[in-house]
Design a protein around this motif. Structure first.
Motif, PDB file in Angstrom:
ATOM      1  N   MET A   1     -11.869  23.683 -28.256  1.00 40.61           N
ATOM      2  CA  MET A   1     -10.530  23.130 -28.144  1.00 40.61           C
ATOM      3  C   MET A   1      -9.806  23.791 -26.977  1.00 40.61           C
ATOM      4  O   MET A   1      -9.839  25.010 -26.815  1.00 40.61           O
ATOM      5  CB  MET A   1      -9.755  23.358 -29.446  1.00 40.61           C
ATOM      6  N   ALA A   2      -9.147  22.993 -26.154  1.00 42.57           N
ATOM      7  CA  ALA A   2      -8.398  23.510 -25.009  1.00 42.57           C
ATOM      8  C   ALA A   2      -7.175  24.291 -25.488  1.00 42.57           C
ATOM      9  O   ALA A   2      -6.661  24.063 -26.582  1.00 42.57           O
ATOM     10  CB  ALA A   2      -7.964  22.355 -24.120  1.00 42.57           C
ATOM     11  N   GLU A   3      -6.736  25.208 -24.657  1.00 41.66           N
ATOM     12  CA  GLU A   3      -5.548  25.991 -24.999  1.00 41.66           C
ATOM     13  C   GLU A   3      -4.270  25.353 -24.493  1.00 41.66           C
ATOM     14  O   GLU A   3      -3.176  25.749 -24.886  1.00 41.66           O
ATOM     15  CB  GLU A   3      -5.689  27.405 -24.436  1.00 41.66           C
ATOM     16  N   THR A   4      -4.393  24.388 -23.580  1.00 40.77           N
ATOM     17  CA  THR A   4      -3.227  23.690 -23.051  1.00 40.77           C
ATOM     18  C   THR A   4      -3.491  22.193 -23.045  1.00 40.77           C
ATOM     19  O   THR A   4      -4.616  21.739 -23.219  1.00 40.77           O
ATOM     20  CB  THR A   4      -2.884  24.142 -21.611  1.00 40.77           C
ATOM     21  N   LEU A   5      -2.429  21.471 -22.823  1.00 38.25           N
ATOM     22  CA  LEU A   5      -2.465  20.023 -22.632  1.00 38.25           C
ATOM     23  C   LEU A   5      -2.096  19.757 -21.178  1.00 38.25           C
ATOM     24  O   LEU A   5      -1.387  20.560 -20.570  1.00 38.25           O
ATOM     25  CB  LEU A   5      -1.405  19.341 -23.495  1.00 38.25           C
ATOM     26  N   HIS A   6      -2.520  18.639 -20.651  1.00 39.74           N
ATOM     27  CA  HIS A   6      -1.987  18.231 -19.356  1.00 39.74           C
ATOM     28  C   HIS A   6      -0.979  17.121 -19.632  1.00 39.74           C
ATOM     29  O   HIS A   6      -1.330  16.065 -20.160  1.00 39.74           O
ATOM     30  CB  HIS A   6      -3.070  17.728 -18.395  1.00 39.74           C
ATOM     31  N   LEU A   7       0.294  17.383 -19.304  1.00 36.08           N
ATOM     32  CA  LEU A   7       1.375  16.420 -19.538  1.00 36.08           C
ATOM     33  C   LEU A   7       1.718  15.725 -18.237  1.00 36.08           C
ATOM     34  O   LEU A   7       1.968  16.380 -17.218  1.00 36.08           O
ATOM     35  CB  LEU A   7       2.620  17.130 -20.087  1.00 36.08           C
ATOM     36  N   GLU A   8       1.728  14.403 -18.307  1.00 35.99           N
ATOM     37  CA  GLU A   8       2.143  13.605 -17.165  1.00 35.99           C
ATOM     38  C   GLU A   8       3.227  12.647 -17.642  1.00 35.99           C
ATOM     39  O   GLU A   8       3.036  11.926 -18.628  1.00 35.99           O
ATOM     40  CB  GLU A   8       0.972  12.830 -16.583  1.00 35.99           C
ATOM     41  N   VAL A   9       4.375  12.677 -16.955  1.00 39.13           N
ATOM     42  CA  VAL A   9       5.498  11.797 -17.290  1.00 39.13           C
ATOM     43  C   VAL A   9       5.766  10.919 -16.077  1.00 39.13           C
ATOM     44  O   VAL A   9       5.998  11.426 -14.976  1.00 39.13           O
ATOM     45  CB  VAL A   9       6.763  12.603 -17.657  1.00 39.13           C
ATOM     46  N   VAL A  10       5.739   9.605 -16.294  1.00 36.51           N
ATOM     47  CA  VAL A  10       5.899   8.649 -15.201  1.00 36.51           C
ATOM     48  C   VAL A  10       6.989   7.646 -15.561  1.00 36.51           C
ATOM     49  O   VAL A  10       7.015   7.121 -16.678  1.00 36.51           O
ATOM     50  CB  VAL A  10       4.569   7.903 -14.937  1.00 36.51           C
ATOM     51  N   THR A  11       7.892   7.401 -14.601  1.00 38.80           N
ATOM     52  CA  THR A  11       8.918   6.366 -14.739  1.00 38.80           C
ATOM     53  C   THR A  11       8.575   5.253 -13.745  1.00 38.80           C
ATOM     54  O   THR A  11       7.701   5.435 -12.897  1.00 38.80           O
ATOM     55  CB  THR A  11      10.327   6.912 -14.427  1.00 38.80           C
ATOM     56  N   PRO A  12       9.266   4.125 -13.802  1.00 36.22           N
ATOM     57  CA  PRO A  12       8.983   3.075 -12.806  1.00 36.22           C
ATOM     58  C   PRO A  12       9.230   3.540 -11.363  1.00 36.22           C
ATOM     59  O   PRO A  12       8.616   3.025 -10.442  1.00 36.22           O
ATOM     60  CB  PRO A  12       9.956   1.956 -13.184  1.00 36.22           C
ATOM     61  N   GLU A  13      10.100   4.525 -11.192  1.00 36.26           N
ATOM     62  CA  GLU A  13      10.437   4.993  -9.846  1.00 36.26           C
ATOM     63  C   GLU A  13       9.499   6.066  -9.313  1.00 36.26           C
ATOM     64  O   GLU A  13       9.245   6.132  -8.117  1.00 36.26           O
ATOM     65  CB  GLU A  13      11.869   5.544  -9.800  1.00 36.26           C
ATOM     66  N   LYS A  14       9.031   6.965 -10.216  1.00 36.73           N
ATOM     67  CA  LYS A  14       8.263   8.109  -9.715  1.00 36.73           C
ATOM     68  C   LYS A  14       7.541   8.840 -10.846  1.00 36.73           C
ATOM     69  O   LYS A  14       7.845   8.656 -12.023  1.00 36.73           O
ATOM     70  CB  LYS A  14       9.196   9.090  -9.010  1.00 36.73           C
ATOM     71  N   ALA A  15       6.608   9.699 -10.415  1.00 33.38           N
ATOM     72  CA  ALA A  15       5.986  10.635 -11.354  1.00 33.38           C
ATOM     73  C   ALA A  15       6.949  11.807 -11.473  1.00 33.38           C
ATOM     74  O   ALA A  15       7.309  12.436 -10.480  1.00 33.38           O
ATOM     75  CB  ALA A  15       4.634  11.095 -10.830  1.00 33.38           C
ATOM     76  N   VAL A  16       7.402  12.100 -12.685  1.00 33.92           N
ATOM     77  CA  VAL A  16       8.421  13.116 -12.909  1.00 33.92           C
ATOM     78  C   VAL A  16       7.811  14.481 -13.182  1.00 33.92           C
ATOM     79  O   VAL A  16       8.345  15.507 -12.783  1.00 33.92           O
ATOM     80  CB  VAL A  16       9.318  12.695 -14.105  1.00 33.92           C
ATOM     81  N   PHE A  17       6.667  14.491 -13.846  1.00 34.30           N
ATOM     82  CA  PHE A  17       6.117  15.745 -14.346  1.00 34.30           C
ATOM     83  C   PHE A  17       4.608  15.602 -14.424  1.00 34.30           C
ATOM     84  O   PHE A  17       4.108  14.593 -14.914  1.00 34.30           O
ATOM     85  CB  PHE A  17       6.696  15.983 -15.749  1.00 34.30           C
ATOM     86  N   SER A  18       3.880  16.591 -13.952  1.00 37.02           N
ATOM     87  CA  SER A  18       2.427  16.594 -14.075  1.00 37.02           C
ATOM     88  C   SER A  18       1.967  18.043 -14.037  1.00 37.02           C
ATOM     89  O   SER A  18       1.720  18.593 -12.963  1.00 37.02           O
ATOM     90  CB  SER A  18       1.780  15.785 -12.947  1.00 37.02           C
ATOM     91  N   GLU A  19       1.896  18.664 -15.240  1.00 33.71           N
ATOM     92  CA  GLU A  19       1.591  20.088 -15.333  1.00 33.71           C
ATOM     93  C   GLU A  19       0.899  20.389 -16.660  1.00 33.71           C
ATOM     94  O   GLU A  19       1.057  19.653 -17.626  1.00 33.71           O
ATOM     95  CB  GLU A  19       2.887  20.914 -15.273  1.00 33.71           C
ATOM     96  N   PRO A  20       0.198  21.525 -16.705  1.00 36.64           N
ATOM     97  CA  PRO A  20      -0.336  21.967 -17.988  1.00 36.64           C
ATOM     98  C   PRO A  20       0.795  22.533 -18.851  1.00 36.64           C
ATOM     99  O   PRO A  20       1.699  23.191 -18.332  1.00 36.64           O
ATOM    100  CB  PRO A  20      -1.341  23.063 -17.618  1.00 36.64           C
ATOM    101  N   VAL A  21       0.761  22.233 -20.145  1.00 32.52           N
ATOM    102  CA  VAL A  21       1.791  22.707 -21.073  1.00 32.52           C
ATOM    103  C   VAL A  21       1.113  23.203 -22.352  1.00 32.52           C
ATOM    104  O   VAL A  21      -0.025  22.842 -22.644  1.00 32.52           O
ATOM    105  CB  VAL A  21       2.829  21.608 -21.412  1.00 32.52           C
TER     106      VAL A  21
END
Length: 146
Positions: A1-21
């Motif tokens: 099991m991984a110790e982190t997740l990769h979170l990606e948040v995307v809106t119609p305008e742009k990618a807001v967030f793309s980081e391990p959490v």
């Protein structure tokens, strides 16, 4: 099991967030969803609300609008109509928009007494009211987005 997740948040305008959490809490339609590493795959609808991201012991808060979340293989993808931190919120504009939507809702209710108004129009206005109220509350709470 991984110790982190990769979170990606995307809106119609742009990618807001793309980081391990370490953890992400999202506003589901029926309540908050807490996504940790090793979470089972899901595809779910999001409501308007607070997204709480934990990274290395630090917590960051964002206001997300309705959208979808997919969790698969420790990747969390959020597709949302909007995502903002407290510093992104123009509280005066949110107040003006709230007043405008409240007035429009009263007008719709009056109009519905004499004619058929589609339910989806009411739902759009209810969602807009909730979004603007949450923006104001979120900005007043002073949540810190680092």
């Amino acid at each position: 099991m991984a110790e982190t997740l990769h979170l990606e948040v995307v809106t119609p305008e742009k990618a807001v967030f793309s980081e391990p959490v370490d953890d992400v809490v999202l506003p589901g339609l029926l309540g908050q969803m807490d996504i940790l590493p090793g979470h089972l795959p899901i595809l779910s609808v999001l409501g308007v609300g607070e997204m709480i991201v934990t990274q290395g012991g630090k917590t960051r808060h964002f206001l997300v609008e309705q959208g979808y979340v997919e969790v698969f293989n420790d990747r969390v993808t959020v597709l949302t109509e909007g995502c903002s931190g407290v510093s992104d919120i123009d509280i005066e504009r949110a107040r003006r928009d709230l007043e405008r939507y409240e007035t429009a809702m009263v007008e719709l209710e009056e109009r519905s007494k004499n004619e058929m108004v589609p339910e989806d129009i009411f739902e759009q206005h209810r969602l807009a009211l909730k979004r603007e109220r949450m923006k104001i509350a979120f900005a007043k709470e002073g949540k810190i987005v680092e």
